[in-house]
Scaffold this motif. Structure first.
Motif, short mmCIF file in Angstrom:
data_model
loop_
_atom_site.label_atom_id
_atom_site.label_comp_id
_atom_site.label_asym_id
_atom_site.label_seq_id
_atom_site.Cartn_x
_atom_site.Cartn_y
_atom_site.Cartn_z
N LEU A 166 0.83 -1.28 -0.01
CA LEU A 166 -0.02 -0.03 -0.10
C LEU A 166 0.83 1.10 0.06
O LEU A 166 0.42 2.43 -0.58
N THR A 167 1.97 1.26 0.50
CA THR A 167 2.99 2.44 0.64
C THR A 167 3.88 2.35 -0.36
O THR A 167 4.32 3.68 -0.55
N GLU A 168 4.30 1.40 -0.91
CA GLU A 168 5.53 1.57 -1.78
C GLU A 168 5.25 1.18 -3.26
O GLU A 168 5.30 1.78 -4.11
N VAL A 169 4.60 0.09 -3.44
CA VAL A 169 4.18 -0.42 -4.65
C VAL A 169 2.98 0.39 -5.37
O VAL A 169 3.26 0.86 -6.73
N ARG A 170 2.16 0.83 -4.78
CA ARG A 170 1.09 1.76 -5.22
C ARG A 170 1.28 3.10 -5.40
O ARG A 170 0.85 3.90 -4.79
N ASN A 171 2.34 3.65 -6.11
CA ASN A 171 2.68 4.56 -6.26
C ASN A 171 2.36 5.25 -7.87
O ASN A 171 2.59 4.61 -8.69
N PRO A 172 1.29 6.44 -7.44
CA PRO A 172 0.91 6.68 -9.11
C PRO A 172 1.97 7.24 -10.13
O PRO A 172 3.02 7.73 -9.50
N SER A 173 1.58 6.58 -11.28
CA SER A 173 2.57 6.96 -12.20
C SER A 173 2.82 8.25 -12.59
O SER A 173 3.59 8.91 -13.24
#
Length: 398
Positions: free
Chosen positions: A156-163
């Protein structure tokens, strides 16, 4: 970094993120490194000793705890290795290892302690605890909860970073101290469970299981003290004192000291007690004497049990002396060996006495047996032949 700016004790060719491992001007990194290295060696040696002692364990109950103890040693070994991630400077890999492995490794150790304490409670109430594989699966289930929590947190905090947002270098390191502590709430619950579940074991009727409960309780107590200390320093104390750079040393000291707590107050005592005598072989209560069924010791109040006194006289007729008649009206104890009667005067020859008697008989020379007629009592003891001869003699005289 300019090679000329390398701290004293470090080679200019190494990366700057590893300067804390060799910097002689900041001693805390070298001290933690030495403590962690010694802990790695100690944990590995204890793991080998634990496996080598397994064939010599006679207590089946204590043998069932080997899987949990081996798991604690593995997680403790991981904690010592995690200490190096807090010594080096922060970068993406070290920050991910800190955030994920900190809670995972601590939850693994505490889960094994919880299941050991639960086994002691069930042993006290039911007389026997669950099987070893059930305890290990229970500890695995408690540990997987923290694995899932940390995995979800990283996603939730690292992978799902908006492009659309620009890429931030070392994004895993950008995290508030309070968020890091809040992610460890489940580990704190396990720590509280360790302390609470060890308390009933202190009233166990067997001393060895009370000691196990004391080991778990002491380990949980010192662990809670370390956690309260580092949480206060990490979230408030360092910034209040104006030393925000102490965050990494605070976490590193907490990890290595807590790992040594697991070794000194739980792992080492349990490994030392692993080859203890079987707990099922309980000693008789004080004042109660247990005598063997048959004994070869002829003391004042001990004799070999026999069916009757007459059979004993017949079997030892050649070596018996005059015996005083035993009053049959005296009570006989049902225990057989100890009957409370005076010592009998039966002589029981040993093998050496039999051999000496045989040799003494050989020295006297051969003995010719003599046949003796049975004694005749006068009067009624005479035979019918003698009475016939007397009658014929009296007739001739007449």
């Amino acid at each position: 970094m300019d090679p000329t700016s390398a701290p004293r004790g470090c080679d200019p060719s190494i990366s700057s993120i590893f300067y804390q491992l060799c910097d002689l001007t900041s001693v805390w990194g070298i001290v933690l490194e030495a403590c962690a290295a010694a802990g790695v060696v100690t944990s590995f040696m204890l793991f080998l000793i634990l496996l080598a002692s397994l064939p010599f364990v006679t207590d089946t109950k204590r043998k069932g705890m080997v899987a949990l103890q081996a798991s604690i040693l593995v997680f403790t070994l991981g904690l010592f290795g995690l200490t190096f991630a807090f010594i080096v400077d922060r970068y993406s890999t070290s920050c991910v290892a800190r955030r994920f492995l900190f809670g995972v490794l601590f939850s693994g150790c505490l889960s094994c302690l919880v299941m050991h304490g639960l086994w002691l409670v069930l042993l006290q109430r039911r007389g026997r605890g669950p099987r070893s594989w059930m305890l290990w699966l229970g500890a695995l289930g408690l540990w997987l909860v923290e694995v899932i929590i940390n995995t979800e947190w990283l996603i939730l905090t690292e992978v799902r970073n908006p492009s659309s947002e620009p890429t931030v270098p070392d994004l895993p390191c950008i995290i508030a101290n309070q968020d890091f502590v809040m992610a460890l709430i489940y580990v704190m619950v396990l720590l509280l469970a360790v302390i609470l579940i060890a308390l009933p074991s202190l009233k166990h009727k067997h001393k060895q299981w009370r000691r196990d409960g004391a080991f778990i309780l002491v380990t949980g107590f010192f662990t809670s003290v370390i956690w309260v200390t580092w949480i206060v320093m990490y979230t408030y104390g360092n910034r209040a004192s104006g030393h925000a750079s102490w965050d990494d040393p605070t976490l590193g000291i907490a990890v290595v000291s807590n790992a040594w707590i697991f070794l000194c107050f739980y792992a080492i005592p349990e490994v030392c007690l692993l080859t203890q005598q079987d707990s099922e072989q309980e000693q008789p209560p004080d004042g109660e004497h247990v005598y063997p069924a048959r004994t070869l010791v002829y003391g004042p109040n001990l004799k070999e049990p026999e069916p009757t006194q007459q059979n004993l006289y017949v079997e030892n007729k050649a070596f018996s002396m005059d015996e005083a008649s035993i009053d049959s009206t005296k009570p006989v104890s049902p225990y057989g060996v100890y009957n409370g009667q005076p010592q009998t005067c039966v002589y029981q020859p040993t093998e050496i006495a039999l051999i000496a008697k045989h040799l003494k008989g050989m020295d006297r020379g051969p003995v010719i047996p003599r046949a003796t007629a049975p004694p005749l009592n006068p009067g009624s003891g005479r035979s019918s032949l003698s009475r016939s001869i007397e009658s014929l003699t009296s007739q001739e005289l007449s």
